[in-house]
Design a protein around this motif. Structure first.
Motif, PDB file in Angstrom:
ATOM      1  N   MET A  28      38.564  38.703  31.176  1.00 48.39           N
ATOM      2  CA  MET A  28      37.877  39.522  32.183  1.00 48.39           C
ATOM      3  C   MET A  28      36.588  38.895  32.674  1.00 48.39           C
ATOM      4  O   MET A  28      35.829  38.328  31.887  1.00 48.39           O
ATOM      5  CB  MET A  28      37.465  40.857  31.558  1.00 48.39           C
ATOM      6  N   GLU A  29      36.361  39.026  33.951  1.00 52.47           N
ATOM      7  CA  GLU A  29      35.059  38.677  34.518  1.00 52.47           C
ATOM      8  C   GLU A  29      34.475  39.971  35.069  1.00 52.47           C
ATOM      9  O   GLU A  29      35.016  40.529  36.012  1.00 52.47           O
ATOM     10  CB  GLU A  29      35.224  37.656  35.630  1.00 52.47           C
ATOM     11  N   VAL A  30      33.398  40.445  34.446  1.00 52.87           N
ATOM     12  CA  VAL A  30      32.809  41.721  34.870  1.00 52.87           C
ATOM     13  C   VAL A  30      31.501  41.460  35.601  1.00 52.87           C
ATOM     14  O   VAL A  30      30.652  40.713  35.125  1.00 52.87           O
ATOM     15  CB  VAL A  30      32.567  42.632  33.655  1.00 52.87           C
ATOM     16  N   ALA A 212      35.429  44.749  37.895  1.00 50.46           N
ATOM     17  CA  ALA A 212      36.092  43.793  37.015  1.00 50.46           C
ATOM     18  C   ALA A 212      37.097  42.927  37.762  1.00 50.46           C
ATOM     19  O   ALA A 212      37.869  43.418  38.581  1.00 50.46           O
ATOM     20  CB  ALA A 212      36.802  44.547  35.889  1.00 50.46           C
ATOM     21  N   ASP A 213      37.051  41.615  37.497  1.00 47.72           N
ATOM     22  CA  ASP A 213      38.115  40.711  37.924  1.00 47.72           C
ATOM     23  C   ASP A 213      38.956  40.487  36.682  1.00 47.72           C
ATOM     24  O   ASP A 213      38.438  40.115  35.632  1.00 47.72           O
ATOM     25  CB  ASP A 213      37.554  39.360  38.386  1.00 47.72           C
ATOM     26  N   LYS A 232      41.292  40.733  41.654  1.00 45.95           N
ATOM     27  CA  LYS A 232      39.878  40.870  42.014  1.00 45.95           C
ATOM     28  C   LYS A 232      39.413  42.307  42.119  1.00 45.95           C
ATOM     29  O   LYS A 232      40.139  43.176  42.604  1.00 45.95           O
ATOM     30  CB  LYS A 232      39.668  40.240  43.403  1.00 45.95           C
ATOM     31  N   ASN A 233      38.167  42.522  41.713  1.00 43.32           N
ATOM     32  CA  ASN A 233      37.443  43.741  42.049  1.00 43.32           C
ATOM     33  C   ASN A 233      38.139  45.054  41.751  1.00 43.32           C
ATOM     34  O   ASN A 233      38.233  45.919  42.621  1.00 43.32           O
ATOM     35  CB  ASN A 233      37.109  43.736  43.549  1.00 43.32           C
ATOM     36  N   VAL A 234      38.638  45.199  40.555  1.00 41.17           N
ATOM     37  CA  VAL A 234      39.268  46.468  40.194  1.00 41.17           C
ATOM     38  C   VAL A 234      38.131  47.421  39.818  1.00 41.17           C
ATOM     39  O   VAL A 234      37.245  47.054  39.064  1.00 41.17           O
ATOM     40  CB  VAL A 234      40.254  46.295  39.025  1.00 41.17           C
ATOM     41  N   ASN A 235      38.164  48.636  40.393  1.00 40.93           N
ATOM     42  CA  ASN A 235      36.964  49.466  40.257  1.00 40.93           C
ATOM     43  C   ASN A 235      37.114  50.708  39.383  1.00 40.93           C
ATOM     44  O   ASN A 235      36.354  51.649  39.498  1.00 40.93           O
ATOM     45  CB  ASN A 235      36.414  49.850  41.634  1.00 40.93           C
ATOM     46  N   SER A 236      38.132  50.721  38.516  1.00 39.80           N
ATOM     47  CA  SER A 236      38.145  51.781  37.500  1.00 39.80           C
ATOM     48  C   SER A 236      38.898  51.256  36.286  1.00 39.80           C
ATOM     49  O   SER A 236      39.758  50.378  36.404  1.00 39.80           O
ATOM     50  CB  SER A 236      38.778  53.071  38.020  1.00 39.80           C
TER      51      SER A 236
END
Ligand code: ADP
Ligand code: MG
Length: 493
Positions: A28-30, A212-213, A232-236
């Motif tokens: 994960m890349e947060v 989170a990516d 990319k860019n998951v927001n939950s």
């Protein structure tokens, strides 16, 4: 080169494909927005929800000749976070320019850290239901956020909002140590808790302060890493789980069909529940990173780090261990309580000088249960720690029974008040006067001679008698006394 992996393949986590088992590998890349009043290199406000372009300084708009000035608070926040992740703090780090063109990036580059980040390797511990998982943190670096393009304001025009432009982000990169969607969700949950305890990021995913990516690959158990896709860019946190489940299945189907995985960037469509391609590796940017000539390397002393370390709050893992050791709570209850610092603090003020297990039980089952049902939080709870403690004291003293205590909780919840005073005013006291209880017991026995005879043969019928007496006394008779008296009078051992 052989990579020595910390984790052994675990059959419980394998995904069954048409041709056998697969293992999913996740890293994960947060991006976590640093809690700070001002931006990373300018004094503009970071307040959420302001009008577009209200939080923009000349630096954020990249006016010619403007120079970035590092915000020391953001640096301190990154160091605190590194300390909270038990990570290596680098006394010297370097800001680089990551060059790309986009309308929401007026500088034409993002200031980030590439080769020399402020924080190196660290660790996050996950308490999964049946194992403890250690997830490696690869690095944490500081960077600027970009602005936002607004495409839905006008039929033929797009606009740019630079409020986020220049806001400080910490990018926290994990090692590819996660092996299931559940672990990935637990990782994000834990990271979020740590950040919130530290006060370095509010962890608010729906306001975009944590994104989170998710890197996903699959492989046959025991094999080397497969080719990954980055979502990319998951927001939950829930979507992260769903995206991984979908993506792992997609990759498995391709591989089982004899195909190969293209390393690419994908997006998760929460409505359709699927990921889709955004750009492939071939289209990947060459960012032409180079050290930003407007900024000196970032240097500080170990003494500065030590000073910050001294003022770090107690972290969730330590708090949990303390709750288990000092209060005798189960690890599960301790987990529930430490999930938010306010919950842990609330519990501790209820437990102070009282039976801690009882306090945990009331806080978790009665209070949290009720708060969840009503969509409230500890901060908006109508029952405070003093009131809940008061209810527990009344049970402990024998003034009220556990059953009456629940009624009392209801009254305090809806009408407020001081528990002892409410019990007094409403005549809710438990009857411990043996004479009064005995009178009721005698009355019930006299009215049910046949049941008495049965109970002598079948002692489980005692429960029925207890129920009758409690009903007659409207729940106020001391249950222990009722039990004892009934046994003696009916003649049950
Ligand atoms: P990049 O900068 O190109 O995104 P990194 O090497 O920094 O690449 O890795 C980014 C993330 O991808 C890290 O979180 C890492 O753990 C994860 N990752 C690397 N290899 C794999 C893999 N084979 N499968 C899943 N995740 C991976
Ligand atoms: Mg990446």
């Amino acid at each position: 080169m052989t990579i020595v992996e910390a984790r052994k393949p675990d059959p419980k986590k394998f995904i069954k494909g048409a041709t056998g088992d697969w293992e999913v590998v996740i890293g994960m890349e947060v991006h976590a927005q640093v809690t700070s009043q001002a931006k990373l290199f300018s004094g503009a406000s970071t307040e959420f929800g302001n009008d577009p372009n209200a939080n923009v300084s000349l630096v954020d708009a990249a006016m010619p000749g403007m120079l970035p000035v590092i915000n020391e608070e953001c640096v301190a926040q990154a160091i605190r976070t590194g300390l909270g992740l038990k990570a290596q703090i680098n006394l010297k780090s370097v800001f680089d320019r990551k060059n790309y063109f986009y309308p929401d990036l007026p500088q034409g580059y993002q200031i980030s850290q590439f080769k020399q980040p402020i924080v190196g390797e660290g660790i996050i511990i996950l308490d999964m239901p049946d194992e403890r998982v250690e997830v490696g943190v690869e690095r944490l670096h500081l960077e600027q956020d970009a602005g936002k393009s607004l495409h839905d304001q006008h039929p033929t025009m797009s606009f740019v909002d630079l409020n986020r432009s220049g806001v400080a982000l910490m990018e926290i990169v994990s090692k590819p140590d996660l092996r299931s969607a559940d672990e990935a969700k637990a990782y994000l949950t834990k990271l979020r808790i740590i950040l919130r305890y530290l006060g370095t990021c509010d962890g608010n995913m729906d306001q975009g302060s944590m994104r989170a990516d998710v890197n996903v690959s699959v492989r046959r158990p025991g094999e080397g890493f497969g080719t990954r896709c980055e979502i990319k860019n998951v927001n939950s946190i829930r979507f992260v789980g769903q995206a991984i489940e979908y993506e792992a299945r997609r990759q498995i189907a391709i591989l089982e069909d004899g195909g190969s995985i293209d390393q690419e960037t994908r997006l998760y469509d929460a409505v359709k529940g699927e990921t889709r391609s955004m750009r492939s590796k071939e289209e990947a940017h060459d960012y032409r990173y180079f050290p930003d000539p407007d900024l000196l390397p970032l240097e500080f002393t170990q003494a500065y780090v030590d000073e910050l370390a001294q003022h770090l709050p107690e972290l969730p893992d330590d708090k949990k261990a303390r709750f288990v050791a000092d209060y005798g709570l189960t690890p599960y209850d301790a987990d529930v309580l430490v999930a938010e610092k306010v919950s842990a603090d609330f519990f501790e003020s209820v437990a102070k000088g009282r039976d801690a297990k009882m306090a945990a039980n009331w806080v978790i089952n009665e209070l949290f249960g009720r708060l969840n049902k009503e969509g409230l939080t500890i901060e908006t709870s109508p029952v405070n720690a003093g009131q809940l403690g008061g209810i527990i004291d009344l049970i402990k003293e024998g003034t009220i029974s556990g059953k009456i205590a629940k009624d009392l909780f209801e009254i305090i919840w809806t009408e407020g008040g001081e528990p002892a005073a409410v019990v007094e005013a409403r005549g809710m006291k438990q009857v411990t006067d043996l004479g009064a209880i005995e009178a009721v017991v005698d009355q019930i026995i006299a009215a049910n001679p046949d049941k008495v005879a049965q109970a002598k043969e079948k002692p489980t019928l005692l429960g029925w008698f207890v129920g009758q007496v409690m009903k007659e006394s409207r729940g106020k008779a001391n249950p222990q006394a009722v039990n004892d008296l009934l046994k003696a009078k009916i003649g049950i051992e």
